[in-house]
Write a protein that holds these residues in place. Structure first.
Motif, short mmCIF file in Angstrom:
data_model
loop_
_atom_site.label_atom_id
_atom_site.label_comp_id
_atom_site.label_asym_id
_atom_site.label_seq_id
_atom_site.Cartn_x
_atom_site.Cartn_y
_atom_site.Cartn_z
N ASP A 17 0.87 -1.17 0.00
CA ASP A 17 0.00 0.00 0.00
C ASP A 17 0.92 1.23 0.00
O ASP A 17 2.13 1.11 0.25
N THR A 21 1.56 3.75 4.57
CA THR A 21 2.47 2.61 4.63
C THR A 21 3.88 3.01 4.23
O THR A 21 4.84 2.76 4.96
N THR A 111 -2.51 0.92 -4.76
CA THR A 111 -2.98 2.13 -4.10
C THR A 111 -4.41 2.48 -4.51
O THR A 111 -4.83 2.20 -5.63
N LYS A 143 -10.23 -1.50 -2.68
CA LYS A 143 -10.16 -2.12 -1.36
C LYS A 143 -11.42 -1.72 -0.56
O LYS A 143 -11.86 -0.58 -0.69
N TYR A 149 -5.33 -6.34 -5.35
CA TYR A 149 -4.17 -7.18 -5.04
C TYR A 149 -4.07 -8.38 -5.97
O TYR A 149 -2.97 -8.79 -6.36
N VAL A 165 1.47 -8.81 1.51
CA VAL A 165 0.87 -7.49 1.48
C VAL A 165 1.32 -6.70 2.70
O VAL A 165 1.26 -7.21 3.83
N GLU A 167 0.38 -3.33 4.74
CA GLU A 167 -0.75 -2.42 4.85
C GLU A 167 -0.77 -1.74 6.21
O GLU A 167 -0.16 -2.21 7.17
N ASP A 168 -1.53 -0.65 6.27
CA ASP A 168 -1.75 0.04 7.54
C ASP A 168 -3.22 0.19 7.87
O ASP A 168 -3.57 0.53 9.00
N GLY A 172 -7.47 -2.23 3.54
CA GLY A 172 -6.39 -2.87 2.79
C GLY A 172 -6.05 -4.23 3.33
O GLY A 172 -5.75 -5.17 2.55
N VAL A 173 -6.06 -4.36 4.65
CA VAL A 173 -5.81 -5.67 5.26
C VAL A 173 -6.87 -6.67 4.80
O VAL A 173 -6.55 -7.80 4.40
N VAL A 183 -0.58 -11.05 5.07
CA VAL A 183 -0.73 -9.62 5.28
C VAL A 183 -0.02 -9.22 6.57
O VAL A 183 -0.30 -9.79 7.64
N GLY A 185 0.91 -5.86 9.04
CA GLY A 185 0.52 -4.50 9.33
C GLY A 185 1.68 -3.68 9.84
O GLY A 185 2.54 -4.19 10.58
#
Length: 222
Positions: A17, A21, A111, A143, A149, A165, A167-168, A172-173, A183, A185
């Protein structure tokens, strides 16, 4: 001799992301949406709360259903493009080193923003760019749909189960999990629900991300 040959393992890729991120643009996003809300006489905090969970056209439908969505989008694009040129933002600590050390072709950007803005921000923050960027214009569903993705994996020629992946944000997660990917974070005080691993910062995560990309580790460890 044939018995000495080692079958290579599956190629792995890291799918990043961008905002929140790699690029610290939270304040920028809030300012842009506040300015947009001001044009339409809307509550800035409420608009931003919705915008965090949805793509722009979906946001307009919720907060300004009586307005022309195309004109709303034009106004937002104008504000966001101006922010790319003149806004004050930075890459997260460790981002440049991390991206610069990843194997060529082993990473991609996914994105909800648009590619020209990502390129502008990366240029201003001196971050390297990958050969593949999946942006809002590339997909019909953003997302938390897994589509962005999955498209990135397809363009890289990598199976979803061999993708990591980074992500924040919860949306997105969820997108990464629904795509069948590992994934992790980053940049949050605590783990977002569902992540396989959590790191307080991108710099803290960088050694493990590099290890994964170099086939030295497992995305599910920790």
């Amino acid at each position: 001799m044939a018995s000495d040959l080692v079958e290579p393992g599956p190629r792995k890729s890291v799918l990043f992301d961008v905002d929140g991120t790699l690029i610290d643009a939270v304040d920028n996003q809030r300012r842009v949406w506040a300015a947009w809300a001001g044009r339409y006489g809307l509550n800035a905090d409420e608009v931003y709360r919705v915008a965090l969970r949805t793509r722009p056209l979906e946001t307009f439908a919720k907060v300004a259903p009586d307005q022309d969505p195309r004109k709303c989008l034009d106004a937002l694009h104008e504000l966001e493009d101006d922010d790319v040129r003149s806004g004050d933002y930075a890459a997260f600590d460790g981002a440049s080193e991390l991206l610069g050390n990843l194997p060529s072709g082993a990473w991609v950007l996914v994105t909800s923003n648009y590619e020209h803005r990502v390129r502008g921000r990366f240029t201003r923050t001196s971050l390297p760019l990958p050969r593949v960027i999946v942006d809002a214009a590339a997909v019909e569903e953003g997302k938390p749909s897994p589509v962005p993705y999955l498209l990135a994996a397809e363009q890289l020629g990598v199976r979803p189960e061999n993708c990591l992946v980074i992500e924040d944000a919860p949306s997105g997660v969820e997108a990464g999990l629904r795509a069948g990917m590992a994934v992790w974070g980053v940049n949050t005080a605590g783990p977002v629900a569902g992540v396989h691993r959590h790191f307080a910062s991108l710099r803290e995560a960088a050694p493990s991300i590099l290890a994964f990309a170099r086939l030295e580790g497992s995305a599910g460890e920790g």
